[in-house]
Design an enzyme around this catalytic site. Sequence first.
Site, PDB file in Angstrom:
ATOM      1  N   GLY A   1       1.001  -1.198  -0.119  1.00 51.06           N
ATOM      2  CA  GLY A   1       0.024   0.036  -0.037  1.00 51.06           C
ATOM      3  C   GLY A   1       0.844   1.316   0.130  1.00 51.06           C
ATOM      4  O   GLY A   1       0.358   2.240   0.270  1.00 51.06           O
TER       5      GLY A   1
ATOM      6  N   HIS B   1      -5.316  15.311   2.924  1.00 53.57           N
ATOM      7  CA  HIS B   1      -4.507  14.154   3.947  1.00 53.57           C
ATOM      8  C   HIS B   1      -3.920  14.933   5.023  1.00 53.57           C
ATOM      9  O   HIS B   1      -3.337  16.055   5.135  1.00 53.57           O
ATOM     10  CB  HIS B   1      -3.545  13.273   3.146  1.00 53.57           C
ATOM     11  CG  HIS B   1      -4.254  12.160   2.235  1.00 53.57           C
ATOM     12  ND1 HIS B   1      -4.455  12.743   1.236  1.00 53.57           N
ATOM     13  CD2 HIS B   1      -4.305  11.019   2.776  1.00 53.57           C
ATOM     14  CE1 HIS B   1      -5.221  11.444   0.660  1.00 53.57           C
ATOM     15  NE2 HIS B   1      -4.806  10.388   1.377  1.00 53.57           N
TER      16      HIS B   1
ATOM     17  N   LYS C   1       1.935  13.124   5.251  1.00 52.50           N
ATOM     18  CA  LYS C   1       1.732  12.327   4.199  1.00 52.50           C
ATOM     19  C   LYS C   1       3.141  12.835   3.051  1.00 52.50           C
ATOM     20  O   LYS C   1       3.107  14.021   2.917  1.00 52.50           O
ATOM     21  CB  LYS C   1       0.608  12.355   3.424  1.00 52.50           C
ATOM     22  CG  LYS C   1       0.509  11.492   1.924  1.00 52.50           C
ATOM     23  CD  LYS C   1      -0.990  11.017   1.691  1.00 52.50           C
ATOM     24  CE  LYS C   1      -1.146  10.374   0.563  1.00 52.50           C
ATOM     25  NZ  LYS C   1      -0.344   9.073   0.576  1.00 52.50           N
TER      26      LYS C   1
END
Length: 233
Positions: free
Chosen positions: A71, A131, A135
């Site tokens: 991911g 986000h 991030k």
Amino acid sequence: MKIALLGYGKMGKMIEQTALSRNHEIIARIDDKFSPEDIREADAAIDFSIPSAAFNNISSCFTQGVPVISGTTGWLDRYDEAVELCRQHEGAFIYASNFSLGVNIFFQLNEYLARMMGGLPDYNISMEEIHHTQKLDAPSGTAITLAEGIIRNTSRTGWKLDTAGENEVPITAKRIENVPGTHSIKYSGKVDDIEITHTAHNREGFALGAVIAAEWIQGKTGVFSMKDVLNLQ
């Protein structure tokens, strides 16, 4: 199932909790370089590391015959290499820009809406993603996947961060403290707007999807996606 965690930050710890709640065992928690012996006994490796480490993590798993669920975003310039390595070693691999079950349904909804809107050139298309401040990449991998879904189903030819050309999808990326992830796609016309939004409330959905993917891939060989896992083809 024995799981090796590649990346033991916030997501790695959440995946650990989810995996343990589903009666799996964590046999490795790796946050830096590792040796083949660390993962050899794993039934699956779940990689939520950093962009600079992802490809080496994934390729090491293939050489050890360990299925990989990845991911990590921001490394996809080497995705085709990873796919080729997977095939050479007859491995098993799932990459997703987002493992949330809801987001993967949202991906399908996005493509369905894009097909309907593709013949209506009077609507402008734009996207916004928000986000947390930790991030590392912008736009998010999820936003890129959504943009690619729009491009496949409309006359748009590409995407660009912030200011985009006439046939490109503009993506606005915002970083705000403690926001797990919000993605919105808007079609703006003279008489109305159509907008779809997915808002994540926490990281639990991402962790659950990754563990479900690791469960699903057992005994399989090849390169798959969450569409396969959720039977969304």
